[in-house]
Design a protein around this motif. Structure first.
Motif, PDB file in Angstrom:
ATOM      1  N   ASP A 126       4.259   3.731 -24.447  1.00 51.72           N
ATOM      2  CA  ASP A 126       5.120   2.567 -24.661  1.00 51.72           C
ATOM      3  C   ASP A 126       4.796   1.456 -23.662  1.00 51.72           C
ATOM      4  O   ASP A 126       4.769   0.278 -24.019  1.00 51.72           O
ATOM      5  N   ALA A 127       4.541   1.836 -22.418  1.00 54.11           N
ATOM      6  CA  ALA A 127       4.188   0.845 -21.399  1.00 54.11           C
ATOM      7  C   ALA A 127       2.851   0.192 -21.729  1.00 54.11           C
ATOM      8  O   ALA A 127       2.690  -1.028 -21.568  1.00 54.11           O
ATOM      9  N   THR A 146       3.283  -2.254 -24.566  1.00 58.11           N
ATOM     10  CA  THR A 146       3.896  -3.490 -24.072  1.00 58.11           C
ATOM     11  C   THR A 146       2.888  -4.340 -23.318  1.00 58.11           C
ATOM     12  O   THR A 146       2.851  -5.566 -23.466  1.00 58.11           O
ATOM     13  N   GLU A 183       0.572  -5.981 -25.813  1.00 55.70           N
ATOM     14  CA  GLU A 183       1.273  -7.097 -26.464  1.00 55.70           C
ATOM     15  C   GLU A 183       1.345  -8.314 -25.548  1.00 55.70           C
ATOM     16  O   GLU A 183       1.200  -9.452 -26.002  1.00 55.70           O
ATOM     17  N   ALA A 184       1.550  -8.081 -24.261  1.00 49.16           N
ATOM     18  CA  ALA A 184       1.603  -9.187 -23.299  1.00 49.16           C
ATOM     19  C   ALA A 184       0.242  -9.873 -23.186  1.00 49.16           C
ATOM     20  O   ALA A 184       0.145 -11.106 -23.168  1.00 49.16           O
ATOM     21  N   ARG A 228       0.134 -10.498 -16.756  1.00 49.78           N
ATOM     22  CA  ARG A 228       0.000 -11.683 -17.605  1.00 49.78           C
ATOM     23  C   ARG A 228      -0.594 -12.849 -16.820  1.00 49.78           C
ATOM     24  O   ARG A 228      -1.499 -13.534 -17.299  1.00 49.78           O
ATOM     25  N   LEU A 275       4.570  -6.543 -15.316  1.00 53.66           N
ATOM     26  CA  LEU A 275       4.057  -7.168 -16.526  1.00 53.66           C
ATOM     27  C   LEU A 275       3.775  -8.647 -16.288  1.00 53.66           C
ATOM     28  O   LEU A 275       2.757  -9.181 -16.736  1.00 53.66           O
TER      29      LEU A 275
END
Length: 189
Positions: free
Chosen positions: A117-118, A121, A124-125, A86, A82
């Motif tokens: 779910d991954a 996430t 969202e990142a 980013r 992640l």
């Protein structure tokens, strides 16, 4: 516009994808030159390595150059952390901003076979990276996560990519997330 195969409209029988539908609904005094630079299954690492070189070839030295980044789920398939995802997006946006190129980012939609779910996430990142830089971010995952038409459209095609209805949904999300305001043009009525 740079990104994965969704930027090119793979799976759309009309060949418009979301990009063509958005451009068709964009009325501007000056012509809007759009160049979809899509690479299927591209990670943010690969995207960050090529965006500037390829975009620079299409930017006009005196133009109002803009960069739309269409993100997908390839980082998850490739096992990127992640933090790396980013950082890759941040490098693209910071590099473009340093060149006075305004950016607009479209997040990854749900895809079959990708851990929901991954992907949530990851989206969202990406949203956080954009928010910290005051760059518009279109959240596509959450609105489409349980959208029956999206899932039916993906399932009716090759099972991985949307068709006309799915690309229409993506275009609607983009158009209703500040697209016209970002370009400084009136909304198509």
């Amino acid at each position: 516009m740079i990104g994965d195969e969704l930027v090119a409209g793979l799976g759309d029988a009309r060949g418009l994808g979301w990009v063509g539908r958005v451009v068709a609904r964009t009325q501007a005094e000056d012509p809007v030159f759009v160049s979809p630079l899509a690479v299927p299954g591209e990670t943010t690492t690969a995207l960050s390595a090529r965006w500037e070189r390829e975009s620079r070839l299409r930017f006009h030295p005196d133009g109002n150059n803009r960069l739309v980044v269409g993100l997908g789920a390839a980082d998850l398939d490739a096992g990127l952390s992640l933090a790396r995802s980013r950082l890759n997006l941040a490098n693209i946006l910071d590099g473009a901003t340093a060149e006075h190129v305004r950016c607009f980012v479209v997040g990854p939609p749900p895809r079959p076979g990708v851990d929901e779910d991954a992907l949530a996430t990851l989206s969202e990142a990406f949203a956080d990276v954009c928010q910290r830089r005051h760059i518009p971010y279109v959240e596509t995952f959450s609105p489409l996560r349980t959208h029956e038409q999206w899932h039916a459209d993906v399932a009716s095609g090759d099972g991985m990519h949307p068709g006309q209805a799915g690309y229409g949904l993506l275009a609607w999300l983009v158009l209703n997330a500040g697209w016209h305001r970002w370009l400084g043009v009136a909304e198509d009525g």
